[in-house]
Design a protein around this motif. Structure first.
Motif, PDB file in Angstrom:
ATOM      1  N   ARG A   1      -6.001   6.345  -0.790  1.00  0.00           N
ATOM      2  CA  ARG A   1      -5.143   5.385  -1.136  1.00  0.00           C
ATOM      3  C   ARG A   1      -4.782   4.599   0.030  1.00  0.00           C
ATOM      4  O   ARG A   1      -4.839   3.262   0.238  1.00  0.00           O
ATOM      5  N   SER A   2      -4.299   5.489   1.144  1.00  0.00           N
ATOM      6  CA  SER A   2      -4.042   4.522   2.525  1.00  0.00           C
ATOM      7  C   SER A   2      -5.229   4.160   3.050  1.00  0.00           C
ATOM      8  O   SER A   2      -5.062   3.048   3.828  1.00  0.00           O
TER       9      SER A   2
ATOM     10  N   SER B   1       1.635   2.527  -3.497  1.00  0.00           N
ATOM     11  CA  SER B   1       0.590   3.111  -4.042  1.00  0.00           C
ATOM     12  C   SER B   1       0.465   4.691  -3.588  1.00  0.00           C
ATOM     13  O   SER B   1       0.331   5.313  -4.406  1.00  0.00           O
ATOM     14  N   VAL B   2       0.852   4.854  -2.274  1.00  0.00           N
ATOM     15  CA  VAL B   2       0.618   6.274  -1.830  1.00  0.00           C
ATOM     16  C   VAL B   2       1.659   7.047  -2.138  1.00  0.00           C
ATOM     17  O   VAL B   2       1.618   8.168  -2.507  1.00  0.00           O
TER      18      VAL B   2
ATOM     19  N   ASN C   1      -9.274  15.391   5.203  1.00  0.00           N
ATOM     20  CA  ASN C   1      -9.878  13.772   5.561  1.00  0.00           C
ATOM     21  C   ASN C   1     -11.278  13.916   5.843  1.00  0.00           C
ATOM     22  O   ASN C   1     -11.956  13.193   5.534  1.00  0.00           O
TER      23      ASN C   1
ATOM     24  N   VAL D   1      -3.824  10.707  -1.208  1.00  0.00           N
ATOM     25  CA  VAL D   1      -3.195  10.176  -0.544  1.00  0.00           C
ATOM     26  C   VAL D   1      -4.247   9.568   0.439  1.00  0.00           C
ATOM     27  O   VAL D   1      -3.860   8.224   1.153  1.00  0.00           O
TER      28      VAL D   1
ATOM     29  N   ASP E   1      -8.193   4.092   8.476  1.00  0.00           N
ATOM     30  CA  ASP E   1      -8.883   5.376   8.012  1.00  0.00           C
ATOM     31  C   ASP E   1      -9.874   5.571   9.383  1.00  0.00           C
ATOM     32  O   ASP E   1     -10.045   4.852  10.254  1.00  0.00           O
TER      33      ASP E   1
ATOM     34  N   TYR F   1       0.895  -1.221   0.103  1.00  0.00           N
ATOM     35  CA  TYR F   1      -0.140  -0.043   0.001  1.00  0.00           C
ATOM     36  C   TYR F   1       1.036   1.340   0.078  1.00  0.00           C
ATOM     37  O   TYR F   1       0.602   2.118  -0.547  1.00  0.00           O
ATOM     38  N   SER F   2       2.060   1.146   0.616  1.00  0.00           N
ATOM     39  CA  SER F   2       2.949   2.262   0.741  1.00  0.00           C
ATOM     40  C   SER F   2       3.382   2.631  -0.599  1.00  0.00           C
ATOM     41  O   SER F   2       3.386   3.859  -0.897  1.00  0.00           O
TER      42      SER F   2
ATOM     43  N   LYS G   1      -7.271   2.230   1.703  1.00  0.00           N
ATOM     44  CA  LYS G   1      -7.532   1.065   1.101  1.00  0.00           C
ATOM     45  C   LYS G   1      -7.114  -0.210   1.843  1.00  0.00           C
ATOM     46  O   LYS G   1      -7.630  -1.394   1.661  1.00  0.00           O
ATOM     47  N   CYS G   2      -6.221   0.007   2.892  1.00  0.00           N
ATOM     48  CA  CYS G   2      -5.849  -1.048   3.565  1.00  0.00           C
ATOM     49  C   CYS G   2      -6.813  -1.196   4.957  1.00  0.00           C
ATOM     50  O   CYS G   2      -6.017  -1.948   6.068  1.00  0.00           O
TER      51      CYS G   2
END
Length: 464
Positions: free
Chosen positions: A354-355, A334-335, A404, A351, A361, A331-332, A357-358
């Motif tokens: 994308r973060s 991708s970020v 966010n 950002v 959040d 994932y990193s 997605k794991c």
């Protein structure tokens, strides 16, 4: 059989002389006269039974193949074998067929029109929608109003509707404009059109290849000094500027502006590809090939085995394939891949997305807002302490937390901020107008008067 009576070759005549069965696609053509003296079965009756062009060709091929089960068949078509769709079906099913060719409809049109260009593309009216940009074209099979209309539309796109062309019916030749192709009195199987492109600077229509050609002309010796001096580094900002202008036209609903700005964005892309080609890095065709292959790979729910019932699932397939394509295993990665030169608000939102997605959040926009309050409090403490470094740090945290919060609320942060800026500009303009109208000098106002006029301005803008 060729186009005119007498076009038969000696080998074709010998085949007819020894044929067990002779079938002609139609007798409604001049070249059918070459079959005088032979016993011929025609397939004109199939035209009336067929619903469309594709069905017609399948029915013609089926009739010939059915007869070929009983005896050897000599199937005769006007023009050349390679121009006849039913012949293509037959040849694909029976590789042992022998072909006796003759003058093609396209060749006849080319010679009759006396085209100067030696690179003419030849295409049936029923396949003209696939025609790409070319220096010259001969279109045959314009046998009805519908076919003529299709030809006119496509040739208008490629060459421009005001471009001269030659309309051919048998051996008759007439010079007309492309927009007149579907305005002729009657059509038959001998009708064709031939057209050549104009000189480069006099063309009515241009395509992407022409855009690259223009850039090469400008960058050639004796061309434009400015264009010759540019590098990808020197013009990189133009792409961002043109992209913003296109988005602005879209938001204003300005269709004419969208057309212009889309062209400007394409110009920048073409400029970079020509510069890359000059250095031997890649060509525009390489970039176009890459993006089409990328679309095929990422749309595996269309071209592969993946499934997507709605737009959300389709986006998920796209993202999965994108990670695979870019070799991203974490994932990193991708970020980190989010471009650093994006507008900060847009980058922050991407950002965060994308973060997330794991699973890392906030639970909701409300829980994210709690973090925002916390960051605002820390910013206030830094301001009170007059700690410039801490203020810079905490200001960034506040902005990122705000993004966010808005992201989780389903807000496009970049769009929302632009909207807020536009709102402020409108209110400020009204604030100044009202103050000046009442004889006030803004720069001499005390805060309470400013608040008064600002409240008035808000109400005025709200009305509109």
């Amino acid at each position: 059989m060729g186009v005119s009576e007498g076009d038969l070759t000696l080998r074709a005549k010998a085949a007819l002389d020894n044929a067990q069965k002779i079938i002609a696609r139609t007798e409604q053509c001049e070249s059918f006269g070459s079959l005088k003296g032979y016993e011929v079965q025609t397939l004109d009756y199939i035209y009336e039974k067929s619903r469309n062009f594709d069905t017609l060709n399948r029915n013609l091929a089926a009739a010939v193949l059915n007869e070929a089960k009983k005896s050897d068949v000599c199937y005769c078509v006007d023009g050349a074998v390679c121009e006849d769709e039913a012949c293509k079906i037959i040849l694909s099913a029976h590789k042992d067929c022998e072909v006796f060719d003759s003058v093609s409809k396209a060749q006849h049109a080319y010679n009759t029109a006396k085209l100067a260009c030696g690179e003419a593309t030849c295409v049936s009216a029923y396949g003209v929608k696939h025609l790409k940009s070319c220096r010259a074209v001969c279109v045959y099979d314009i046998d009805c109003d519908f076919a003529a209309s299709e030809v006119k539309e496509r040739l208008s796109d490629v060459f421009g509707e005001e471009t001269d062309c030659v309309f051919i019916r048998g051996n008759e030749v007439k010079k007309i404009k492309i927009y007149e192709i579907d305005r002729q009195k009657n059509y038959d199987g001998s009708c064709a059109v031939a057209v050549e492109e104009r000189e480069f600077l006099k063309k009515d229509r241009y395509d992407y290849a022409d855009l690259e050609t223009m850039l090469r002309i400008l960058r050639a010796p004796g061309g434009c000094p400015w264009d010759r001096a540019q590098t990808s580094e020197s013009i990189k900002g133009n792409m961002i500027e043109e992209a913003y202008e296109l988005v602005d036209a879209i938001e204003r609903g300005d269709v004419d502006g969208m057309e212009e700005e889309t062209g400007d964005v394409m110009l920048q892309a073409a400029f970079h590809s020509v510069l890359a080609e000059d250095k031997g890095d890649f060509k525009g065709s390489d970039a176009l090939t890459r993006v089409v292959k990328k679309l095929i790979f990422r749309h595996s729910h269309i071209f592969g085995k993946d499934k997507a019932a709605d737009d959300t699932e389709a986006l998920g397939v796209w993202e999965k394939n994108k990670k695979k394509e870019k070799g991203q295993s974490t994932y990193s990665e991708s970020v980190v891949a989010v471009p650093k030169n994006m507008p900060a608000c847009m980058r922050a939102q991407k950002v965060g997305k994308r973060s997330a997605k794991c699973g890392m959040d906030f639970l909701s926009s409300l829980s994210a807002s709690e973090k925002l309050f916390e960051e605002v409090k820390e910013l206030i403490e830094a301001l009170a302490a007059e700690d410039k470094e801490a203020v810079f740090d905490e200001a960034g945290d506040v902005l990122f937390s705000a993004v966010n919060t808005c992201r989780l609320a389903g807000v496009d942060c970049e769009h929302a901020l632009h909207s807020a800026i536009d709102k402020f500009i409108a209110r400020f303009g009204e604030f100044e107008r009202l103050a000046v109208q009442n004889g006030e000098k803004i720069e001499e106002m005390d805060p309470s008067r400013m608040d008064y006029y600002w409240a008035l301005a808000k109400n005025e803008v709200k009305k509109h």
